[in-house]
Design a protein around this motif. Sequence first.
Motif, short mmCIF file in Angstrom:
data_model
loop_
_atom_site.label_atom_id
_atom_site.label_comp_id
_atom_site.label_asym_id
_atom_site.label_seq_id
_atom_site.Cartn_x
_atom_site.Cartn_y
_atom_site.Cartn_z
N PHE A 1 1.35 -0.43 2.14
CA PHE A 1 1.40 0.74 2.47
C PHE A 1 0.73 0.80 4.23
O PHE A 1 1.42 1.53 4.96
CB PHE A 1 1.06 2.14 1.94
CG PHE A 1 1.61 2.27 0.65
CD1 PHE A 1 3.13 3.29 1.25
CD2 PHE A 1 1.43 2.52 -0.38
CE1 PHE A 1 4.43 3.16 0.04
CE2 PHE A 1 2.73 3.26 -1.02
CZ PHE A 1 3.62 3.64 -1.22
N ILE A 2 -0.36 0.68 4.22
CA ILE A 2 -0.91 0.44 4.93
C ILE A 2 -0.19 -0.97 6.57
O ILE A 2 -0.18 -0.03 7.24
CB ILE A 2 -2.87 -0.22 5.52
CG1 ILE A 2 -3.65 0.23 3.70
CG2 ILE A 2 -2.74 -0.99 6.18
CD1 ILE A 2 -4.77 -0.04 3.86
N TRP A 3 -0.18 -2.02 5.89
CA TRP A 3 0.99 -2.57 6.45
C TRP A 3 2.33 -2.36 6.77
O TRP A 3 2.41 -2.85 8.56
CB TRP A 3 1.24 -4.37 6.03
CG TRP A 3 -0.29 -4.86 5.71
CD1 TRP A 3 -0.31 -5.19 4.91
CD2 TRP A 3 -1.67 -4.82 5.94
NE1 TRP A 3 -1.83 -6.07 4.07
CE2 TRP A 3 -2.41 -5.79 4.92
CE3 TRP A 3 -2.46 -4.64 7.44
CZ2 TRP A 3 -3.88 -5.75 5.24
CZ3 TRP A 3 -3.30 -4.72 6.97
CH2 TRP A 3 -4.49 -5.60 6.54
N GLY A 4 2.65 -1.53 6.75
CA GLY A 4 4.21 -1.36 6.68
C GLY A 4 3.99 -0.15 7.64
O GLY A 4 4.95 0.16 8.75
N PHE B 1 -12.10 -9.82 6.51
CA PHE B 1 -13.44 -9.44 6.37
C PHE B 1 -13.24 -7.86 5.24
O PHE B 1 -14.41 -8.18 4.45
CB PHE B 1 -14.30 -9.06 7.59
CG PHE B 1 -15.81 -9.03 6.59
CD1 PHE B 1 -16.64 -9.38 6.82
CD2 PHE B 1 -15.99 -7.88 6.31
CE1 PHE B 1 -17.89 -9.20 6.50
CE2 PHE B 1 -17.66 -7.09 5.95
CZ PHE B 1 -18.56 -8.01 5.89
N VAL B 2 -12.60 -7.17 5.29
CA VAL B 2 -11.83 -6.39 4.66
C VAL B 2 -11.13 -6.38 3.45
O VAL B 2 -11.13 -6.10 2.52
CB VAL B 2 -11.82 -4.90 5.88
CG1 VAL B 2 -13.01 -4.40 6.87
CG2 VAL B 2 -10.48 -4.81 6.45
N THR B 3 -10.81 -7.40 3.39
CA THR B 3 -9.61 -7.38 2.61
C THR B 3 -9.55 -7.42 1.57
O THR B 3 -9.68 -6.91 0.48
CB THR B 3 -8.57 -7.93 2.82
OG1 THR B 3 -7.42 -7.95 4.07
CG2 THR B 3 -6.81 -8.43 2.23
N ALA C 1 -11.97 -1.11 -4.16
CA ALA C 1 -11.18 0.03 -3.80
C ALA C 1 -9.88 -0.52 -4.70
O ALA C 1 -9.32 0.53 -5.09
CB ALA C 1 -9.91 0.05 -2.16
N ASP C 2 -9.26 -1.84 -4.23
CA ASP C 2 -8.09 -2.16 -5.88
C ASP C 2 -6.89 -1.53 -5.64
O ASP C 2 -6.28 -1.10 -6.82
CB ASP C 2 -8.58 -1.86 -7.38
CG ASP C 2 -7.33 -2.34 -8.67
OD1 ASP C 2 -7.07 -3.16 -7.98
OD2 ASP C 2 -7.55 -1.78 -9.16
N PHE D 1 -10.75 -4.23 -0.28
CA PHE D 1 -8.89 -3.68 -0.14
C PHE D 1 -8.62 -3.82 -1.70
O PHE D 1 -8.06 -2.65 -2.33
CB PHE D 1 -8.20 -3.91 0.73
CG PHE D 1 -7.91 -3.04 1.96
CD1 PHE D 1 -9.95 -2.08 2.60
CD2 PHE D 1 -7.72 -3.42 3.12
CE1 PHE D 1 -9.20 -1.41 3.77
CE2 PHE D 1 -8.48 -2.71 4.18
CZ PHE D 1 -8.74 -1.63 4.69
N VAL D 2 -8.48 -5.23 -2.34
CA VAL D 2 -7.56 -5.71 -2.73
C VAL D 2 -8.39 -5.38 -4.39
O VAL D 2 -7.75 -5.87 -5.40
CB VAL D 2 -6.41 -6.77 -2.95
CG1 VAL D 2 -5.85 -5.73 -1.77
CG2 VAL D 2 -7.50 -7.55 -2.52
#
Length: 538
Positions: A456-459, A437-439, A448-449, A442-443
């Motif tokens: 960085f979040i997933w890392g 839902f949020v992705t 948020a682009d 984010f992109v």
Amino acid sequence: MASVVAAAVPARAEAPITFKCVMICSFAAFGGILFGYDSGYINGILAMNKFHHGFGVPSSDANAFGGYLLPSWQKSLMTSILSLGTFLGAVLSGWAADRWGRKNTNIVGCVIYIVGVVLQVVTDGNVGLLTAGRAVAGLGVGFVSACVIMYVSEITPKSIRGRVVGGYQFAITIGIFLSACVNLGTKDYTNTGAYRIPIGLQFAWALILGIGLLFFPESPRYYIMKRDADRARQSLSKLRGQPVDSSYVVEEHAELAESWEQEVSAGAGSGSFFSCFGGGLRKGSHLHRTFIGTSVQVMQQLTGVNFIFYFGTSFFKTIGIKNAFIISIILGAVNVASTPVAFWTIDKLGRRPLLFWGAIGMSICEFIVAIVGTTTCGSISHKVLIAFVCIYIFFFASTWGPTGWAVSGEVFPLTIRSKGIALSTASNWLFNFVIAFVTPYFVDEDKADLQSKVFFIWGSTCAMAAVYAWFVVYETKGLSLEKIDVMMREVYAWQSPGWREDGGLAVVGDVEGVEGQRPAASEKSRTLLPERVDARAQ
């Protein structure tokens, strides 16, 4: 280090593992293809021009097809609604599995899934109907995803249980790969077949699983719980390929029945969802086990892998990578090829090393992708990004993918196994829904682009997963489900690699040294079942 009080019990010989036994135990894991294909096909059609034209809204954006573009909220809703349905289906499956049986609940899930596919196929530009169809299909996937893990964990011999349960993740990867191939083949169609063909092929997977399970035995542990000794022995006979009156079947049945009676006589609870949260914070309590089963699924989702498989094609197109559909097929192929690695390592190296080192490897790859994608541009950076995303997928597919499901299927006692696995699977789908839902927000360029910065979040979450694996996950390789019950009451997770069936503890705390080789008990010690360990500081 520890004093042990143990009681002698007869040793039980394991029945020889036959090809028929492996095939029976492995077939149910095919259910993973429903989840994998459903996740993969939406990834592709969201990037199809014809789908944008049929379901999008008027737009003057440069990426619009024929003046139509999918807004962020629409992509978010159509993608994530499946996970909302699966969350509900997984919760309900715990109740259904104890009443209808593990096998029958899987078959019901296939029927519900087919209804959802019908709704998706007949839609033509109707976002509401497509969304409803994905929600219904998700309900069916929820039933199957929880009950497949339960069924396979209960019918498979302990020596190959990790590999067979890992086969569920392998089926997921095959589903993702097949959907990528189908999407590539239909993406340029100028009619509704561009997206209806990928959707319609879902019929095949549900029919194969549902019809096939009609010819398979029910879980013997389900019959034990229903106090039907005759059917339990008949089920064991079919699963182990041994006569009903053979010593293998009789002794395994006796062990299962005794374990069940001990759980009930010890006041293990009614087996309700509330029972999953009983026992307080002490090790081995139902609450402790529920925390492990649910949190390992949450951490699996927080590795960020479904960002790639839900939105990878759209993401690659957004950052300027050409042939995004081809890249999706490559990633799917890496996913399929890497998962069988865990079939050997999960029962040889153990659960904890795979989760710990897998999380470390994923974290490194994702930070590299984030740094390269943020600081450089052009074809070289794109090649580096694709290469390290492939390596990241390798680490996930060979560690967290199959091992997370194995852990959730092993930690619960029989009294709450159906409800506990249901809650674990539901937690996976809940966070799957949140991420899906949020992705887009984010992109997407008008939100948020973040583009490559999202890694960085997933890392960071993968680094957290490594710490989690060390302190929370128990080493269960080579142990029966009943022995795992005993171990979890006696030691903490970081001590589990050194736990032995004779009640002793080997040197504990070294991931590489201890977990790779579980100390073997002597022939005499194999007749001992630990009843109590009193840990004392030296």
